[in-house]
Scaffold this active site. Structure first.
Site, PDB file in Angstrom:
ATOM      1  N   ASP A  12       0.824  -1.201   0.000  1.00  0.00           N
ATOM      2  CA  ASP A  12       0.000   0.000   0.000  1.00  0.00           C
ATOM      3  C   ASP A  12       0.860   1.255   0.000  1.00  0.00           C
ATOM      4  O   ASP A  12       2.083   1.179   0.149  1.00  0.00           O
ATOM      5  CB  ASP A  12      -0.967  -0.016   1.205  1.00  0.00           C
ATOM      6  N   ASN A  40      -7.593  -2.450  14.062  1.00  0.00           N
ATOM      7  CA  ASN A  40      -8.998  -2.699  13.701  1.00  0.00           C
ATOM      8  C   ASN A  40      -9.149  -3.933  12.804  1.00  0.00           C
ATOM      9  O   ASN A  40     -10.211  -4.176  12.255  1.00  0.00           O
ATOM     10  CB  ASN A  40      -9.599  -1.475  12.999  1.00  0.00           C
ATOM     11  N   HIS A  97      -7.327  -4.515  10.030  1.00  0.00           N
ATOM     12  CA  HIS A  97      -7.024  -4.319   8.605  1.00  0.00           C
ATOM     13  C   HIS A  97      -5.723  -5.019   8.216  1.00  0.00           C
ATOM     14  O   HIS A  97      -4.838  -5.222   9.051  1.00  0.00           O
ATOM     15  CB  HIS A  97      -7.010  -2.833   8.216  1.00  0.00           C
ATOM     16  N   GLU A 100      -9.668  -1.811   5.087  1.00  0.00           N
ATOM     17  CA  GLU A 100     -10.306  -1.478   6.350  1.00  0.00           C
ATOM     18  C   GLU A 100     -11.546  -2.358   6.571  1.00  0.00           C
ATOM     19  O   GLU A 100     -12.041  -2.985   5.619  1.00  0.00           O
ATOM     20  CB  GLU A 100     -10.714   0.000   6.326  1.00  0.00           C
TER      21      GLU A 100
HETATM   22  C1  GLP Z   1      -0.346   0.458   8.417  1.00  0.00           C
HETATM   23  C2  GLP Z   1      -0.131  -0.380   7.167  1.00  0.00           C
HETATM   24  C3  GLP Z   1      -0.415  -1.836   7.425  1.00  0.00           C
HETATM   25  C4  GLP Z   1       0.284  -2.294   8.679  1.00  0.00           C
HETATM   26  C5  GLP Z   1      -0.231  -1.505   9.848  1.00  0.00           C
HETATM   27  C6  GLP Z   1       0.318  -1.973  11.179  1.00  0.00           C
HETATM   28  O1  GLP Z   1      -1.672   0.808   8.604  1.00  0.00           O
HETATM   29  N1  GLP Z   1      -0.924   0.042   6.081  1.00  0.00           N
HETATM   30  O2  GLP Z   1       0.024  -2.591   6.307  1.00  0.00           O
HETATM   31  O3  GLP Z   1       0.048  -3.666   8.884  1.00  0.00           O
HETATM   32  O4  GLP Z   1       0.136  -0.146   9.591  1.00  0.00           O
HETATM   33  O5  GLP Z   1       1.331  -1.132  11.622  1.00  0.00           O
HETATM   34  P1  GLP Z   1       2.246  -1.406  12.861  1.00  0.00           P
HETATM   35  O6  GLP Z   1       3.144  -2.538  12.507  1.00  0.00           O
HETATM   36  O7  GLP Z   1       3.008  -0.133  13.049  1.00  0.00           O
HETATM   37  O8  GLP Z   1       1.355  -1.722  14.011  1.00  0.00           O
END
Ligand code: GLP
Length: 220
Positions: free
Chosen positions: A63, A121, A123, A128
Site C-alpha cells: 500500500d 482494527n 485491517h 479497512e
Molecule cells: C499500516 C499499514 C499496514 C500495517 C499496519 C500496522 O496501517 N498500512 O500494512 O500492517 O500499519 O502497523 P504497525 O506494525 O506499526 O502496528
C-alpha cells in the site's frame, strides 16, 4: 492448536520470518509482497544483516498513501530507509501502487511470499473493516482508527493522509504463502479475533483463515 505461533521476543520474530524470506530467496526469481508499519522494521534489519543476494528479487508493496513518493512519510521513503537502500535490490524491481490501480493489479505476478502486518482494527494493508473479500487494488478512505493509530508517525493527526492505495484482499489471497506478523499485547485481541473468530468482512484479516498456507507469528 492455536494458529498463532508465539515467539519469545521481537528479535526472534524478525529472525523466524527472515528465515522464511531467506528460504524464498533461493528460488530462481522470487516475488515478494512487503509491508510497512513499525512491526517489520526488526525483520528488515535482520535481512540487511544477513547480506543476502537480492539481485533477482522483485517486490510489490502492499500500500501507499496518496502522497508524493519523495515525502518523508511515504511508504516509498520508509522502504528505502529500512530495506531497499541497504540491500542489493534493483530499484526498478521494487514496485508500489499508484493512482493507476488497475495497472498495478495487472503487473502483480504469482507471489511466492506475502508478509503482512495487522492494524488494531483488523485491517491488512489498507483494507479497512467492511472491505470486500473480492477487493483488488484500489483507492480507499482510511478508517478513523487507522488515522489515529498512524498519527504517531506524523507531527499531528491533521497531517495523516486520509486516503491511500491498497492491494485488495483478493490480490493478497492469491499469494502462494502468507506470513502475518504482530508485535505487542495491544495486537493480541484483534489477532485472536481474526484467526480464531468468524470469517467476516468486518475483520478483514479473518479472510486469512481461508488460505491454505498461512503462518502467524506474534510476540508480546
Ligand atoms: C499500516 C499499514 C499496514 C500495517 C499496519 C500496522 O496501517 N498500512 O500494512 O500492517 O500499519 O502497523 P504497525 O506494525 O506499526 O502496528
Amino acid at each position: 492448536m492455536s494458529k498463532i505461533k508465539k515467539v519469545n521476543s521481537y528479535w526472534e520474530l524478525g529472525c523466524h520470518v527472515a528465515d522464511i524470506v531467506e528460504h524464498t530467496l533461493t528460488l530462481p526469481e522470487p516475488k515478494l509482497i512487503l509491508p510497512t508499519g513499525s512491526t517489520p522494521i526488526g525483520l528488515y534489519n535482520e535481512l540487511v544483516n544477513r547480506q543476502l543476494d537480492w539481485s533477482n528479487v522483485t517486490t510489490f508493496n502492499l500500500d501507499e498513501y496518496i502522497i508524493n513518493p519523495n515525502h518523508p512519510q511515504s511508504y516509498h521513503s520508509f522502504m528505502k530507509k529500512h530495506l531497499f537502500d541497504r540491500i542489493d535490490i534493483y530499484p526498478n524491481n521494487c514496485n508500489f501502487p499508484d493512482r493507476n490501480t488497475q495497472a498495478y493489479e495487472d503487473i502483480i505476478p504469482e507471489i511466492d511470499l506475502c508478509i503482512l502486518g495487522i492494524g488494531s482494527n483488523g485491517h491488512i494493508a489498507f483494507n479497512e473493516p467492511g472491505s470486500s473479500f473480492d477487493s483488488v487494488t484500489r483507492v480507499v478512505d482510511l478508517d478513523k482508527q487507522t488515522i489515529e493509530d498512524n498519527s504517531r508517525f506524523f507531527d499531528s493527526i491533521d497531517d495523516v493522509h486520509k486516503q491511500a492505495i491498497t492491494m485488495g484482499l483478493k490480490t493478497i489471497m492469491k499469494s502462494k504463502k502468507i506470513v502475518l506478523i504482530a508485535n505487542g499485547v495491544h495486537k493480541y485481541k484483534i489477532l485472536n479475533v481474526a484467526m480464531n473468530g468468524g470469517v467476516t468482512e468486518k475483520v478483514p484479516a479473518s479472510i486469512l483463515q481461508e488460505h491454505n498456507n498461512v503462518e502467524v507469528y506474534y510476540c508480546d
